[in-house]
Scaffold this active site. Structure first.
Site, mmCIF file in Angstrom:
data_model
loop_
_atom_site.group_PDB
_atom_site.id
_atom_site.type_symbol
_atom_site.label_atom_id
_atom_site.label_comp_id
_atom_site.label_asym_id
_atom_site.label_seq_id
_atom_site.Cartn_x
_atom_site.Cartn_y
_atom_site.Cartn_z
ATOM 1 N N ASP A 28 0.851 -1.193 0.000
ATOM 2 C CA ASP A 28 0.000 0.000 0.000
ATOM 3 C C ASP A 28 0.891 1.249 0.000
ATOM 4 O OD1 ASP A 28 -2.399 1.466 0.255
ATOM 5 O OD2 ASP A 28 -2.259 1.453 2.458
ATOM 6 N N HIS A 65 -9.447 5.352 -1.427
ATOM 7 C CA HIS A 65 -8.579 5.381 -0.234
ATOM 8 C C HIS A 65 -9.264 6.205 0.856
ATOM 9 C CE1 HIS A 65 -4.512 3.832 -1.607
ATOM 10 N NE2 HIS A 65 -5.265 3.731 -2.698
ATOM 11 N N GLY A 66 -8.723 6.075 2.082
ATOM 12 C CA GLY A 66 -9.210 6.920 3.181
ATOM 13 C C GLY A 66 -10.654 6.637 3.546
ATOM 14 N N SER A 77 -12.004 4.733 6.114
ATOM 15 C CA SER A 77 -12.432 4.697 7.527
ATOM 16 C C SER A 77 -13.211 5.967 7.832
ATOM 17 C CB SER A 77 -11.215 4.655 8.460
ATOM 18 O OG SER A 77 -10.515 3.451 8.309
ATOM 19 N N ALA A 118 -7.972 1.345 6.838
ATOM 20 C CA ALA A 118 -6.802 1.155 7.707
ATOM 21 C C ALA A 118 -7.074 1.658 9.127
ATOM 22 C CB ALA A 118 -5.579 1.870 7.125
HETATM 23 P P1 13P Z 1 -7.996 5.067 6.234
HETATM 24 O O1 13P Z 1 -6.891 4.919 7.211
HETATM 25 O O2 13P Z 1 -8.583 6.429 6.251
HETATM 26 O O3 13P Z 1 -9.011 3.990 6.336
HETATM 27 O O4 13P Z 1 -7.337 4.920 4.772
HETATM 28 C C1 13P Z 1 -6.966 3.663 4.317
HETATM 29 C C2 13P Z 1 -6.119 3.768 3.118
HETATM 30 O O5 13P Z 1 -6.378 4.494 2.175
HETATM 31 C C3 13P Z 1 -4.919 2.911 3.049
HETATM 32 O O6 13P Z 1 -4.192 3.137 1.890
HETATM 33 ZN ZN ZN Z 2 -4.443 5.131 1.095
#
Ligand code: 13P
Ligand code: ZN
Length: 281
Positions: free
Chosen positions: A81, A205-206, A208, A229
């Site tokens: 990642d 992505h992002g 959460s 993540a």
């Molecule tokens: P978060 O931590 O906001 O869930 O993002 C996950 C992500 O994009 C990992 O590459």
């Molecule tokens: Zn990411």
């Protein structure tokens, strides 16, 4: 079984669902996400960032994943990642990772294409798929702080994909890594505009903290891989803290590890239903 993300994501794209990609930090989190995948009959992507790979080596994470994947019924991919250099991409590739992200989103357009195509060239020789990023997802991931981020320009996305040869594309449409202070407002029209000109699987992505209904809408509009993540870290740590609060004298790491592992598994199972990957296997 251990697989690449190529077929997994094309299958998701064809059938209008997405595969969850879950970041792991330790053995318990690997166990949790694979147990969730088995229970939900779902394909799954397990991923590690560069800072996670500093905490323990790619060999160690791969060994954990392989030991469980070899016995699992569901397809499991292990993915780098936000790979931040050609060298790290090659290190994970040689070690046996089955999918690689090279993140050149901080570089100028031409340099991002050059870096991505160099990784694509090496990886494709061994049928390993490559995710790239154009525009930058905001917030903090690892040591990278992208602040507000910069949205993906649909008119550039087509050229980027054609020239770089990447297999999937991470798009910046208003999400950010980490914990949101306010609910994010996603530019869904931008996502559709990118989908119109780019035909490879798109990656969110992002995720959460993004409302589940919004995630579902993104999947409808062409997202085939959804990254989580921060919430897994929160779930794991909540379990550990709970056990230590209940019994501050606990000294057996298995005791709090097991609770953290259980909470991560529950979270991942929920998100498999949100992205639509549950019961596909
Ligand atoms: P978060 O931590 O906001 O869930 O993002 C996950 C992500 O994009 C990992 O590459
Ligand atoms: Zn990411």
């Amino acid at each position: 079984m251990l697989v690449t993300t190529k077929k997994m994501l094309l299958e998701a794209q064809k059938n209008h669902y997405a595969v969850g990609a879950f970041n792991v930090e330790n053995m318990e989190m690997v166990q949790a996400v694979i147990a969730a995948a088995e229970e939900m009959h779902s394909p799954i992507i397990i991923q590690t960032t560069p800072s996670t790979l500093k905490y323990a080596s790619p060999e160690l994470y791969l060994a954990n994943v392989k030991a469980l994947a070899n016995k699992a019924e569901v397809p499991i991919a292990i993915h780098l990642d936000h790979g931040n250099s050609f060298e790290l991409a090659m290190q994970t590739f040689r070690c046996g990772y089955t999918s690689i992200m090279i993140d050149g989103s901080q570089k100028p357009f031409e340099e991002n294409i050059a870096l991505t195509s160099a990784v694509v060239k090496a990886a494709h020789a061994a049928n390993i798929s490559v995710e790239a990023e154009l525009g930058s997802v905001g917030g903090k991931e690892d040591s990278l702080d992208n602040g507000e981020g910069g949205y993906t320009d649909p008119s550039k996305a087509k050229e980027f994909v054609e020239r770089s040869g990447c297999d999937s594309l991470a798009v910046a449409i208003g999400t950010a890594h980490g914990v949101y202070k306010h609910a994010p407002k996603l530019d869904l029209n931008r996502l559709s505009a990118i989908r119109e000109v780019v035909d490879i699987p798109l990656v969110l992505h992002g995720t959460s903290g993004v409302d589940d209904e919004v995630v579902k809408e993104c999947v409808q509009r062409g997202i085939c891989k959804v990254n989580y993540a921060t919430d897994l870290r929160i779930a794991y740590t909540r379990g550990v803290k709970e056990v230590l609060a209940e019994n501050p004298d606990t000294i057996d790491p298995k005791k709090y590890g097991a609770r953290g592992r259980e909470y991560v598994k529950q979270y991942v199972m929920e998100k498999m239903q949100v992205v639509g990957s549950a019961h596909r296997i």
